[in-house]
Design an enzyme around this catalytic site. Structure first.
Site, PDB file in Angstrom:
ATOM      1  N   SER A  43      31.858  45.150  33.263  1.00  0.00           N
ATOM      2  CA  SER A  43      32.634  45.544  33.877  1.00  0.00           C
ATOM      3  C   SER A  43      33.845  46.190  33.034  1.00  0.00           C
ATOM      4  O   SER A  43      35.382  46.087  33.850  1.00  0.00           O
ATOM      5  CB  SER A  43      33.082  43.893  34.143  1.00  0.00           C
ATOM      6  OG  SER A  43      33.267  43.255  33.231  1.00  0.00           O
TER       7      SER A  43
ATOM      8  N   THR B 138      36.487  41.014  33.904  1.00  0.00           N
ATOM      9  CA  THR B 138      37.777  42.206  33.568  1.00  0.00           C
ATOM     10  C   THR B 138      38.130  42.475  32.424  1.00  0.00           C
ATOM     11  O   THR B 138      38.579  40.461  32.820  1.00  0.00           O
ATOM     12  CB  THR B 138      38.215  41.965  34.901  1.00  0.00           C
ATOM     13  OG1 THR B 138      37.690  42.720  35.929  1.00  0.00           O
ATOM     14  CG2 THR B 138      40.338  43.177  34.606  1.00  0.00           C
TER      15      THR B 138
ATOM     16  N   ARG C 104      38.448  53.251  44.745  1.00  0.00           N
ATOM     17  CA  ARG C 104      38.139  52.232  45.622  1.00  0.00           C
ATOM     18  C   ARG C 104      39.633  51.853  43.805  1.00  0.00           C
ATOM     19  O   ARG C 104      39.467  52.122  42.600  1.00  0.00           O
ATOM     20  CB  ARG C 104      37.664  51.417  45.496  1.00  0.00           C
ATOM     21  CG  ARG C 104      38.107  49.683  45.636  1.00  0.00           C
ATOM     22  CD  ARG C 104      37.921  48.550  44.535  1.00  0.00           C
ATOM     23  NE  ARG C 104      38.278  47.771  44.324  1.00  0.00           N
ATOM     24  CZ  ARG C 104      38.109  46.857  43.483  1.00  0.00           C
ATOM     25  NH1 ARG C 104      38.637  47.101  42.415  1.00  0.00           N
ATOM     26  NH2 ARG C 104      38.875  45.082  43.809  1.00  0.00           N
ATOM     27  N   VAL C 105      40.397  51.326  43.718  1.00  0.00           N
ATOM     28  CA  VAL C 105      41.977  51.060  43.129  1.00  0.00           C
ATOM     29  C   VAL C 105      42.024  49.680  43.121  1.00  0.00           C
ATOM     30  O   VAL C 105      42.069  48.585  43.968  1.00  0.00           O
ATOM     31  CB  VAL C 105      42.848  51.418  42.792  1.00  0.00           C
ATOM     32  CG1 VAL C 105      44.117  51.088  41.462  1.00  0.00           C
ATOM     33  CG2 VAL C 105      42.580  53.008  41.752  1.00  0.00           C
ATOM     34  N   GLY C 106      41.566  48.790  42.113  1.00  0.00           N
ATOM     35  CA  GLY C 106      41.568  46.820  42.502  1.00  0.00           C
ATOM     36  C   GLY C 106      43.059  46.332  41.611  1.00  0.00           C
ATOM     37  O   GLY C 106      43.664  47.371  41.675  1.00  0.00           O
ATOM     38  N   ASP C 107      42.903  45.208  41.330  1.00  0.00           N
ATOM     39  CA  ASP C 107      44.659  44.926  41.086  1.00  0.00           C
ATOM     40  C   ASP C 107      45.159  44.868  39.807  1.00  0.00           C
ATOM     41  O   ASP C 107      46.040  45.692  39.020  1.00  0.00           O
ATOM     42  CB  ASP C 107      44.473  43.617  41.324  1.00  0.00           C
ATOM     43  CG  ASP C 107      43.400  42.863  40.202  1.00  0.00           C
ATOM     44  OD1 ASP C 107      42.292  43.406  40.349  1.00  0.00           O
ATOM     45  OD2 ASP C 107      43.655  41.728  39.689  1.00  0.00           O
TER      46      ASP C 107
ATOM     47  N   THR D  80      42.222  37.787  37.208  1.00  0.00           N
ATOM     48  CA  THR D  80      40.906  38.211  37.326  1.00  0.00           C
ATOM     49  C   THR D  80      40.690  37.722  38.521  1.00  0.00           C
ATOM     50  O   THR D  80      40.845  36.758  38.798  1.00  0.00           O
ATOM     51  CB  THR D  80      39.884  37.899  36.089  1.00  0.00           C
ATOM     52  OG1 THR D  80      38.833  38.392  35.946  1.00  0.00           O
ATOM     53  CG2 THR D  80      40.248  36.155  36.048  1.00  0.00           C
ATOM     54  N   GLY D  81      39.237  38.342  38.954  1.00  0.00           N
ATOM     55  CA  GLY D  81      38.416  38.351  40.330  1.00  0.00           C
ATOM     56  C   GLY D  81      38.967  39.099  41.229  1.00  0.00           C
ATOM     57  O   GLY D  81      38.970  40.627  40.949  1.00  0.00           O
TER      58      GLY D  81
ATOM     59  N   GLY E 115      40.053  41.460  43.128  1.00  0.00           N
ATOM     60  CA  GLY E 115      40.956  42.789  43.181  1.00  0.00           C
ATOM     61  C   GLY E 115      42.787  42.758  44.762  1.00  0.00           C
ATOM     62  O   GLY E 115      43.586  42.437  44.692  1.00  0.00           O
TER      63      GLY E 115
HETATM   64  C1  SD4 Z   1      39.081  44.043  40.303  1.00  0.00           C
HETATM   65  N1  SD4 Z   1      40.175  42.283  39.455  1.00  0.00           N
HETATM   66  O1  SD4 Z   1      38.561  45.366  39.996  1.00  0.00           O
HETATM   67  C2  SD4 Z   1      39.266  43.069  39.007  1.00  0.00           C
HETATM   68  C3  SD4 Z   1      37.426  42.435  39.098  1.00  0.00           C
HETATM   69  C4  SD4 Z   1      37.311  41.622  38.421  1.00  0.00           C
HETATM   70  O2  SD4 Z   1      36.784  39.959  36.699  1.00  0.00           O
HETATM   71  O3  SD4 Z   1      38.807  40.997  37.357  1.00  0.00           O
HETATM   72  N2  SD4 Z   1      36.213  41.386  36.870  1.00  0.00           N
HETATM   73  O4  SD4 Z   1      38.831  43.872  41.432  1.00  0.00           O
END
Ligand code: SD4
Length: 337
Positions: free
Chosen positions: A91, A193, A221-224, A244-245, A247
């Site tokens: 990941s 992450t 796509r862009v996450g947090d 984490t988690g 986003g």
């Molecule tokens: C996301 N926050 O791209 C990240 C994914 C993540 O453990 O934290 N995974 O949304």
């Protein structure tokens, strides 16, 4: 199977069991007292480093720098480069799961004790996005570079273009494509992450966060994780936080900035993480998503909080490395055999 992976499976099953709003709210209320008693303040002598999930090797790489008197910025960069370069970490960086088009696209950011920060998002073909983020911070007047522009900048600054899609990830993606069943539900995917915070011998704080994001996400796509204030925030007067988690849930609430601001107002790291999680619980759907926050403050106190049981983090100090379970809002029901 890693405990993280087991958690993802269990959590999905248990979330399907919780189907009504009233059930959710009673679960919240009954858990609240337990949460209060669990929120205690933990403190450790600095230097130390703390990071999301279970990557002890990443912490060790950071700690090796801190014990020699190195600064927190160098430590977090070196630390998160470990999973970035590890093809078995599915990941983050090289070996990360691709988007639905089969391309590995990376998000990463870094922030130092002076309030400087740099970030790259939707970056392809560069193994260590955190180092590109640091170069954005140190060599450009900007904070974020995206996609093609980020890659062009990386190549101009000595980074090599590499294929980041390993055979293992490619085969899994081929398998996924047969059904192409994409539900942006984070708890059924395996993703670890890394968000890392370090406080050096001078008491200065830096942080970094890096990921390949959600597996089979939409292209672009862009996450947090690369967004300063969402996946990471540091204010050296107060402390630092990382997320984490899912986003999208963190982005909607600018979670890491919120955690740091709550600490500024006097909350401990654990209380601030709890309040930021509860904002998501109160305002967004949370039944089948995970969000975990991890925070430290200037005194060397640390804490975390997550929606569903199962988030953990590693702390490394001069007394060694310890895996800690995060306090959570909702307990994962045990699978029936
Ligand atoms: C996301 N926050 O791209 C990240 C994914 C993540 O453990 O934290 N995974 O949304």
């Amino acid at each position: 199977m890693s405990s993280r992976r087991k958690f993802l499976k269990r959590s999905t099953l248990s979330s399907f069991g919780l189907m009504t709003t009233s059930l959710f709210s009673s679960a919240c209320a009954s858990n609240d007292d337990k949460i209060k008693s669990n929120i205690s303040t933990s403190k450790v002598k600095f230097p130390f480093v703390i990071s999301t999930w279970e990557n002890k090797k990443a912490n060790q790489a950071a700690m090796d720098i801190l014990v020699k008197g190195g600064n927190a910025l160098d430590a977090v960069e070196a630390g998160v480069k470990i999973p970035e370069g590890d093809p078995e970490d599915r990941s983050v960086g090289y070996g990360g799961r691709p988007d639905r088009d089969g391309d590995v696209t990376l998000d990463s950011c870094i922030m130092d004790s002076e309030g400087n920060c740099g970030s790259v998002c939707f970056l392809e073909g560069i193994k260590h996005p955190v180092s590109v983020a640091r170069a954005v911070m140190e060599k450009t007047p900007h904070v974020i570079l995206a996609g093609e522009g980020a890659q062009k900048f990386a190549l101009a600054n000595g980074f090599q273009k590499e294929n980041l899609l390993t055979e293992k990830s490619r085969l899994e993606w081929e398998e996924w494509k047969k059904e192409s069943n994409y539900e942006p539900v984070i708890n059924i995917e395996n993703h670890d992450t890394i968000g890392m915070l370090a406080i050096d011998a001078n008491g200065d704080i830096s942080g970094a966060c890096t990921t390949s994001g959600l597996a089979y996400k939409m292209k672009g796509r862009v996450g947090d994780s690369p967004i300063i204030g969402a996946g990471l925030y540091v204010d050296n007067e107060v402390g630092g936080a990382t997320a984490t988690g899912m986003g999208e849930a963190v982005l909607r609430s600018l979670g890491s900035f919120l955690v740091v601001e709550l600490m500024r107002q006097g909350m401990s790291p654990a209380e601030a993480c709890k309040e930021a999680v509860m904002r998501i619980v109160r305002k967004q759907r949370f039944d089948n998503i995970q969000v975990g926050y991890l925070a430290i403050n200037k005194k060397g106190e640390y804490g975390s909080f997550c929606i569903h049981e199962g988030f953990n983090y590693v702390l490394t100090s001069d007394t060694g490395t310890k895996l800690n379970k995060s306090v959570f809002h909702l307990k994962v029901k045990k699978e029936k055999k």
